[in-house]
Scaffold this motif. Structure first.
Motif, PDB file in Angstrom:
ATOM      1  N   ILE A   1      -7.334  53.772 -14.388  1.00 40.62           N
ATOM      2  CA  ILE A   1      -7.773  52.921 -13.286  1.00 40.62           C
ATOM      3  C   ILE A   1      -8.355  53.785 -12.182  1.00 40.62           C
ATOM      4  CG2 ILE A   1      -7.026  51.256 -11.540  1.00 40.62           C
ATOM      5  CD1 ILE A   1      -4.702  50.534 -13.454  1.00 40.62           C
ATOM      6  N   GLY A   2      -9.517  53.385 -11.682  1.00 41.04           N
ATOM      7  CA  GLY A   2     -10.130  54.073 -10.552  1.00 41.04           C
ATOM      8  C   GLY A   2     -10.067  53.197  -9.314  1.00 41.04           C
ATOM      9  N   PHE A   3      -9.863  53.817  -8.158  1.00 39.71           N
ATOM     10  CA  PHE A   3      -9.817  53.062  -6.902  1.00 39.71           C
ATOM     11  C   PHE A   3     -10.580  53.811  -5.826  1.00 39.71           C
ATOM     12  CE2 PHE A   3      -7.627  52.173  -2.778  1.00 39.71           C
ATOM     13  CZ  PHE A   3      -8.094  50.882  -2.625  1.00 39.71           C
ATOM     14  N   ASP A   4     -11.583  53.130  -5.239  1.00 41.86           N
ATOM     15  CA  ASP A   4     -12.395  53.695  -4.167  1.00 41.86           C
ATOM     16  C   ASP A   4     -12.085  52.941  -2.879  1.00 41.86           C
ATOM     17  OD1 ASP A   4     -14.302  54.654  -2.431  1.00 41.86           O
ATOM     18  OD2 ASP A   4     -15.963  54.498  -3.849  1.00 41.86           O
ATOM     19  N   MET A   5     -11.280  53.540  -2.027  1.00 46.23           N
ATOM     20  CA  MET A   5     -10.824  52.882  -0.807  1.00 46.23           C
ATOM     21  C   MET A   5     -11.986  52.461   0.083  1.00 46.23           C
ATOM     22  SD  MET A   5      -8.283  51.797   0.926  1.00 46.23           S
ATOM     23  CE  MET A   5      -7.945  51.264   2.590  1.00 46.23           C
ATOM     24  N   LYS A   6     -13.070  53.224   0.089  1.00 50.36           N
ATOM     25  CA  LYS A   6     -14.197  52.925   0.971  1.00 50.36           C
ATOM     26  C   LYS A   6     -14.910  51.634   0.595  1.00 50.36           C
ATOM     27  CE  LYS A   6     -15.207  57.652   2.440  1.00 50.36           C
ATOM     28  NZ  LYS A   6     -16.232  58.722   2.498  1.00 50.36           N
ATOM     29  N   ARG A   7     -14.682  51.157  -0.619  1.00 53.38           N
ATOM     30  CA  ARG A   7     -15.341  49.924  -1.052  1.00 53.38           C
ATOM     31  C   ARG A   7     -14.404  48.718  -1.039  1.00 53.38           C
ATOM     32  NH1 ARG A   7     -18.307  51.179  -6.561  1.00 53.38           N
ATOM     33  NH2 ARG A   7     -18.615  48.918  -6.437  1.00 53.38           N
ATOM     34  N   CYS A   8     -13.143  48.938  -0.734  1.00 52.88           N
ATOM     35  CA  CYS A   8     -12.164  47.853  -0.771  1.00 52.88           C
ATOM     36  C   CYS A   8     -12.358  46.903   0.410  1.00 52.88           C
ATOM     37  CB  CYS A   8     -10.751  48.434  -0.740  1.00 52.88           C
ATOM     38  SG  CYS A   8      -9.443  47.190  -0.815  1.00 52.88           S
ATOM     39  N   ILE A   9     -12.368  45.588   0.139  1.00 52.08           N
ATOM     40  CA  ILE A   9     -12.481  44.594   1.211  1.00 52.08           C
ATOM     41  C   ILE A   9     -11.168  43.829   1.386  1.00 52.08           C
ATOM     42  CG2 ILE A   9     -14.976  44.336   0.918  1.00 52.08           C
ATOM     43  CD1 ILE A   9     -14.367  41.635  -0.477  1.00 52.08           C
TER      44      ILE A   9
ATOM     45  N   THR B   1     -12.016  50.019 -10.702  1.00 52.95           N
ATOM     46  CA  THR B   1     -12.756  50.154 -11.952  1.00 52.95           C
ATOM     47  C   THR B   1     -11.773  50.610 -13.028  1.00 52.95           C
ATOM     48  OG1 THR B   1     -13.344  52.435 -11.381  1.00 52.95           O
ATOM     49  CG2 THR B   1     -14.944  50.717 -10.825  1.00 52.95           C
ATOM     50  N   TYR B   2     -12.229  50.622 -14.261  1.00 51.78           N
ATOM     51  CA  TYR B   2     -11.335  51.082 -15.323  1.00 51.78           C
ATOM     52  C   TYR B   2     -12.117  51.719 -16.458  1.00 51.78           C
ATOM     53  CZ  TYR B   2     -12.679  46.974 -18.112  1.00 51.78           C
ATOM     54  OH  TYR B   2     -13.391  46.036 -18.822  1.00 51.78           O
ATOM     55  N   SER B   3     -11.419  52.571 -17.185  1.00 50.48           N
ATOM     56  CA  SER B   3     -11.920  53.140 -18.433  1.00 50.48           C
ATOM     57  C   SER B   3     -10.838  52.943 -19.481  1.00 50.48           C
ATOM     58  CB  SER B   3     -12.223  54.636 -18.280  1.00 50.48           C
ATOM     59  OG  SER B   3     -13.236  54.864 -17.328  1.00 50.48           O
TER      60      SER B   3
ATOM     61  N   LEU C   1      -8.764  53.825 -22.707  1.00 47.49           N
ATOM     62  CA  LEU C   1      -8.414  55.043 -23.429  1.00 47.49           C
ATOM     63  C   LEU C   1      -7.949  54.736 -24.844  1.00 47.49           C
ATOM     64  CD1 LEU C   1      -6.388  56.788 -20.559  1.00 47.49           C
ATOM     65  CD2 LEU C   1      -8.833  56.970 -21.060  1.00 47.49           C
ATOM     66  N   ASP C   2      -8.054  53.448 -25.222  1.00 48.01           N
ATOM     67  CA  ASP C   2      -7.567  53.016 -26.529  1.00 48.01           C
ATOM     68  C   ASP C   2      -8.699  52.676 -27.490  1.00 48.01           C
ATOM     69  OD1 ASP C   2      -8.477  50.805 -25.205  1.00 48.01           O
ATOM     70  OD2 ASP C   2      -6.613  49.648 -25.350  1.00 48.01           O
ATOM     71  N   GLY C   3      -9.904  53.130 -27.164  1.00 42.45           N
ATOM     72  CA  GLY C   3     -11.038  52.899 -28.052  1.00 42.45           C
ATOM     73  C   GLY C   3     -11.791  51.613 -27.802  1.00 42.45           C
ATOM     74  N   VAL C   4     -11.304  50.781 -26.880  1.00 41.05           N
ATOM     75  CA  VAL C   4     -11.983  49.531 -26.548  1.00 41.05           C
ATOM     76  C   VAL C   4     -13.074  49.816 -25.520  1.00 41.05           C
ATOM     77  CG1 VAL C   4     -11.691  47.215 -25.581  1.00 41.05           C
ATOM     78  CG2 VAL C   4      -9.901  48.208 -27.029  1.00 41.05           C
ATOM     79  N   GLU C   5     -14.206  49.122 -25.651  1.00 43.76           N
ATOM     80  CA  GLU C   5     -15.307  49.341 -24.719  1.00 43.76           C
ATOM     81  C   GLU C   5     -14.921  48.915 -23.307  1.00 43.76           C
ATOM     82  OE1 GLU C   5     -19.058  47.759 -25.809  1.00 43.76           O
ATOM     83  OE2 GLU C   5     -19.071  48.682 -27.797  1.00 43.76           O
ATOM     84  N   GLY C   6     -15.560  49.538 -22.330  1.00 42.25           N
ATOM     85  CA  GLY C   6     -15.298  49.230 -20.933  1.00 42.25           C
ATOM     86  C   GLY C   6     -16.062  48.008 -20.462  1.00 42.25           C
TER      87      GLY C   6
END
Length: 212
Positions: free
Chosen positions: A12-20, A64-66, A68-73
């Motif tokens: 899981i990715g988190f970008d604080m600058k984009r959080c509303i 966002t997410y990536s 890791l189990d082979g499933v497409e994003g």
């Protein structure tokens, strides 16, 4: 830069600058996203599918997410769409390019007060920004929009945001306001034709960066 939280099957990715602060994450999956806990994200507290489905509802794209189990994003939808939020930002979902970065979700500031342009940072709440979420249709319904075509978000220095590429703009109820391949969007908060620019930024003295 986004902070990442890697689990067994998903990162899981988190970008604080984009959080509303829409709170979708906490309200829908509190066992994964708990702002009172450190670290506040636990990527193994739910299935990768549950987490991915929730993240796709994050309007700002701060999450966002990536897989890791082979499933497409996450894949971009076939139509680029911008939804006008009443008294708030414009929420985009599609094949987007913003500040040179490819993304599928973004919320753009309309009030002129954000500290992280072109993204909304929730400053509209403190600024008392008022604007309808159901603008009058422009009558523009351009034929031949290419499904899947990228929409480039371009910041004009001290001026509007240009959306270049196929884009459908709707009100909060889903009613179509505009469809075309180019639109200039107000980000000073003063336009009398919101969400579109009418040149009011000049008299408002808007000072915001451009994309060079």
């Amino acid at each position: 830069m986004a902070k990442t939280y890697a689990g067994k099957d998903i990162e899981i990715g988190f970008d604080m600058k984009r959080c509303i602060h829409a709170r979708n994450c906490y309200l829908k999956l509190p066992r994964v996203f708990d702002p009172e806990r450190r670290p506040w994200v636990d990527p193994d507290a739910a299935s990768a599918e549950e987490i991915a489905a929730m993240i796709r509802t994050c309007p700002s794209g701060a999450l966002t997410y990536s897989r890791l189990d082979g499933v497409e994003g996450e894949a971009a939808p076939g139509i680029n769409r911008a939804t006008v939020v009443e008294n708030g930002p414009m929420a985009l979902h599609g094949n987007l390019t913003v500040k040179g970065e490819t993304m599928t979700r973004a919320t753009l500031c309309r009030c002129g007060q954000t500290k992280t342009p072109p993204f909304c940072d929730h400053s509209h709440a403190g600024a008392g920004f008022k604007a309808t979420g159901e603008p009058e249709p422009t009558g523009k319904d351009a034929p031949g929009d290419d499904p899947g075509e990228a929409c480039q978000v371009i910041q004009h220095e001290n001026g509007p945001i240009e959306a270049r590429g196929a884009l459908e703009i709707t009100g909060g109820t889903g009613a179509r306001v505009h469809r075309g391949t180019r639109a200039f969007l107000c980000r000073c908060g003063q336009s009398n034709n919101k969400p579109f620019c009418d040149g009011s930024h000049k008299s408002a003295g808007l000072e915001v960066p451009g994309d060079g």
